[in-house]
Design a protein around this motif. Structure first.
Motif, PDB file in Angstrom:
ATOM      1  N   PRO A   1     -28.472  65.012  11.840  1.00 10.62           N
ATOM      2  CA  PRO A   1     -29.452  65.155  10.758  1.00 10.62           C
ATOM      3  C   PRO A   1     -30.770  65.762  11.217  1.00 10.62           C
ATOM      4  N   GLY A   2     -30.772  66.359  12.417  1.00 11.60           N
ATOM      5  CA  GLY A   2     -31.962  67.065  12.878  1.00 11.60           C
ATOM      6  C   GLY A   2     -32.872  66.257  13.788  1.00 11.60           C
ATOM      7  N   THR A   3     -32.330  65.236  14.415  1.00 11.31           N
ATOM      8  CA  THR A   3     -33.141  64.339  15.237  1.00 11.31           C
ATOM      9  C   THR A   3     -34.016  65.095  16.220  1.00 11.31           C
ATOM     10  N   LEU A   4     -33.416  66.021  16.961  1.00 10.56           N
ATOM     11  CA  LEU A   4     -34.162  66.768  17.969  1.00 10.56           C
ATOM     12  C   LEU A   4     -34.811  68.015  17.392  1.00 10.56           C
ATOM     13  N   ALA A   5     -34.066  68.767  16.600  1.00 11.43           N
ATOM     14  CA  ALA A   5     -34.558  70.057  16.120  1.00 11.43           C
ATOM     15  C   ALA A   5     -35.838  69.921  15.302  1.00 11.43           C
ATOM     16  N   LEU A   6     -35.922  68.897  14.481  1.00 14.90           N
ATOM     17  CA  LEU A   6     -37.124  68.721  13.648  1.00 14.90           C
ATOM     18  C   LEU A   6     -38.362  68.458  14.497  1.00 14.90           C
ATOM     19  N   ARG A   7     -38.181  67.850  15.675  1.00 13.14           N
ATOM     20  CA  ARG A   7     -39.310  67.591  16.558  1.00 13.14           C
ATOM     21  C   ARG A   7     -39.724  68.841  17.322  1.00 13.14           C
ATOM     22  N   LEU A   8     -38.843  69.839  17.329  1.00 12.45           N
ATOM     23  CA  LEU A   8     -39.126  71.098  18.019  1.00 12.45           C
ATOM     24  C   LEU A   8     -39.657  72.186  17.097  1.00 12.45           C
ATOM     25  N   ALA A   9     -39.557  71.954  15.808  1.00 13.19           N
ATOM     26  CA  ALA A   9     -39.774  73.042  14.842  1.00 13.19           C
ATOM     27  C   ALA A   9     -41.148  73.690  14.955  1.00 13.19           C
ATOM     28  N   GLN A  10     -42.168  72.919  15.327  1.00 12.22           N
ATOM     29  CA  GLN A  10     -43.516  73.470  15.420  1.00 12.22           C
ATOM     30  C   GLN A  10     -43.747  74.228  16.723  1.00 12.22           C
ATOM     31  N   HIS A  11     -42.794  74.136  17.652  1.00  6.74           N
ATOM     32  CA  HIS A  11     -43.011  74.706  18.988  1.00  6.74           C
ATOM     33  C   HIS A  11     -42.087  75.864  19.310  1.00  6.74           C
ATOM     34  N   ALA A  12     -40.922  75.917  18.685  1.00  7.09           N
ATOM     35  CA  ALA A  12     -39.954  76.974  18.973  1.00  7.09           C
ATOM     36  C   ALA A  12     -40.091  78.113  17.963  1.00  7.09           C
ATOM     37  N   GLU A  13     -39.717  79.289  18.393  1.00  2.65           N
ATOM     38  CA  GLU A  13     -39.720  80.445  17.500  1.00  2.65           C
ATOM     39  C   GLU A  13     -38.583  80.347  16.484  1.00  2.65           C
ATOM     40  N   GLN A  14     -37.408  80.004  16.974  1.00  3.71           N
ATOM     41  CA  GLN A  14     -36.227  79.899  16.119  1.00  3.71           C
ATOM     42  C   GLN A  14     -35.300  78.828  16.676  1.00  3.71           C
ATOM     43  N   ILE A  15     -34.726  78.006  15.768  1.00  2.64           N
ATOM     44  CA  ILE A  15     -33.785  76.968  16.167  1.00  2.64           C
ATOM     45  C   ILE A  15     -32.494  77.144  15.384  1.00  2.64           C
ATOM     46  N   HIS A  16     -31.387  77.117  16.095  1.00  2.00           N
ATOM     47  CA  HIS A  16     -30.075  77.167  15.458  1.00  2.00           C
ATOM     48  C   HIS A  16     -29.383  75.833  15.723  1.00  2.00           C
ATOM     49  N   GLY A  17     -29.025  75.131  14.654  1.00  2.00           N
ATOM     50  CA  GLY A  17     -28.325  73.865  14.773  1.00  2.00           C
ATOM     51  C   GLY A  17     -26.891  74.008  14.298  1.00  2.00           C
ATOM     52  N   ILE A  18     -25.962  73.426  15.049  1.00  2.00           N
ATOM     53  CA  ILE A  18     -24.554  73.455  14.652  1.00  2.00           C
ATOM     54  C   ILE A  18     -23.987  72.037  14.711  1.00  2.00           C
ATOM     55  N   ASP A  19     -23.196  71.689  13.693  1.00  2.00           N
ATOM     56  CA  ASP A  19     -22.547  70.381  13.634  1.00  2.00           C
ATOM     57  C   ASP A  19     -21.302  70.525  12.769  1.00  2.00           C
ATOM     58  N   PHE A  20     -20.309  69.632  12.999  1.00  2.00           N
ATOM     59  CA  PHE A  20     -19.090  69.722  12.196  1.00  2.00           C
ATOM     60  C   PHE A  20     -19.112  68.785  10.996  1.00  2.00           C
ATOM     61  N   SER A  21     -20.197  68.039  10.810  1.00  2.00           N
ATOM     62  CA  SER A  21     -20.304  67.111   9.681  1.00  2.00           C
ATOM     63  C   SER A  21     -21.184  67.704   8.581  1.00  2.00           C
ATOM     64  N   GLU A  22     -20.556  68.052   7.464  1.00  2.00           N
ATOM     65  CA  GLU A  22     -21.318  68.593   6.327  1.00  2.00           C
ATOM     66  C   GLU A  22     -22.330  67.581   5.812  1.00  2.00           C
ATOM     67  N   ALA A  23     -21.965  66.293   5.838  1.00  2.00           N
ATOM     68  CA  ALA A  23     -22.872  65.261   5.335  1.00  2.00           C
ATOM     69  C   ALA A  23     -24.129  65.173   6.199  1.00  2.00           C
ATOM     70  N   MET A  24     -23.952  65.246   7.509  1.00  2.00           N
ATOM     71  CA  MET A  24     -25.107  65.250   8.408  1.00  2.00           C
ATOM     72  C   MET A  24     -25.992  66.467   8.140  1.00  2.00           C
ATOM     73  N   LEU A  25     -25.357  67.619   7.977  1.00  2.00           N
ATOM     74  CA  LEU A  25     -26.127  68.840   7.741  1.00  2.00           C
ATOM     75  C   LEU A  25     -26.837  68.808   6.387  1.00  2.00           C
TER      76      LEU A  25
END
Length: 276
Positions: free
Chosen positions: A59-83
């Motif tokens: 559900p974005g545990t790590l990526a959301l904490r990086l969003a203000q610092h990275a240029e671009q983030i690509h997240g991949i997961d096999f759970s549609e519900a999590m996404l």
């Protein structure tokens, strides 16, 4: 929250448990995991304007904490519900630099040498073929790109995990005691070996211990039920009526055990870092 198992029949390698637990996971477990995410981010020593890969992003545990610092983030997961949970969080925060993909991270849909850094927070450890998972991350990293990923340490190192499994065994006494597994990433030597075999260098495997919120017995159990994929699978298998009866056994066991706990309620993990 769960421990990896030693074989490829691990039910947590399928997406059903994660679809079941998605909402509760984001409400409870994600708060604990954010502590581990911060450790992984700090260890990766990200450069400004980095392009980042988050494998098994949930559900974005790590990526959301990086969003203000990275240029671009690509997240991949096999759970549609999590996404779906992740997409809602992206919309609420107004982020424009996170792209999500639903698919198998053992076959990443990205070109070679795309990313400056890659992460996997308690994800790759469940892959049916970890060798492919590591190889795909290595392939898609730029030369010199960093990897940081976490895996659970053995259950007996984590009081919070011991409590969870004890409560589950109160419900289902024939459930086997969790055993240490030298063939999984809970073994730091195996962890390092698999990273080396994938081609990573400057590898370090370190122990990370984080507090687990307890509160009352009822609150602890509610958080476990909401955020644990194995518990959700057990609940589904028993059915709602039988579950309500059985969980009384778990609560009674916790009421008896929690006050006698002589140590802080913590969870231990391994953090593996390296570079391509």
């Amino acid at each position: 929250m769960s421990q990896p198992q030693a074989n490829n029949q691990n039910p947590l390698s399928a997406n059903e448990p994660w679809n079941l637990v998605a909402d509760g996971y984001a409400e409870t477990t994600m708060i604990v995991f954010e502590q581990f995410a911060d450790e992984a981010i700090a260890a990766s020593k990200l450069k400004p304007n980095a392009t980042v890969l988050d494998v098994a992003c949930g559900p974005g545990t790590l990526a959301l904490r990086l969003a203000q610092h990275a240029e671009q983030i690509h997240g991949i997961d096999f759970s549609e519900a999590m996404l779906a949970v992740f997409r809602n969080k992206i919309d609420q925060a107004g982020h424009r630099n996170i792209a999500l993909h639903c698919g198998d991270a053992q076959t990443l849909p990205y070109a070679d040498a795309t990313f400056d850094a890659a992460f996997s927070l308690f994800g790759l450890m469940f892959f049916p073929d970890r060798k492919k998972g590591f190889a795909e991350i290595h392939r898609t990293l730029k030369p010199g790109g960093s990897i940081a990923l976490t895996s659970w340490a053995p259950v007996d190192q984590s009081p919070a995990m011991l409590l969870m499994f004890g409560a589950l065994r109160a419900i289902k006494p024939d459930l086997p005691q969790p055993q240490r597994s030298i063939g999984t990433l809970e073994n730091p030597e195996r962890f390092k070996q698999e990273m080396q075999e994938a081609g990573f260098r400057n590898i370090e495997i370190r122990n990370v211990t984080k507090a687990f919120p307890s509160g009352s017995t009822g609150e602890f159990w509610d958080n476990m039920v909401k955020g644990s994929a194995p518990i959700q699978m057990m609940k589904k298998g028993l059915g709602e009526e039988l579950w309500r009866e059985k969980e009384k056994l778990a609560l009674a066991w916790l009421e008896e055990t929690l006050p006698t706990l002589k140590m802080p309620l913590t969870s231990d993990a391994w953090l593996g870092v390296g570079v391509k």
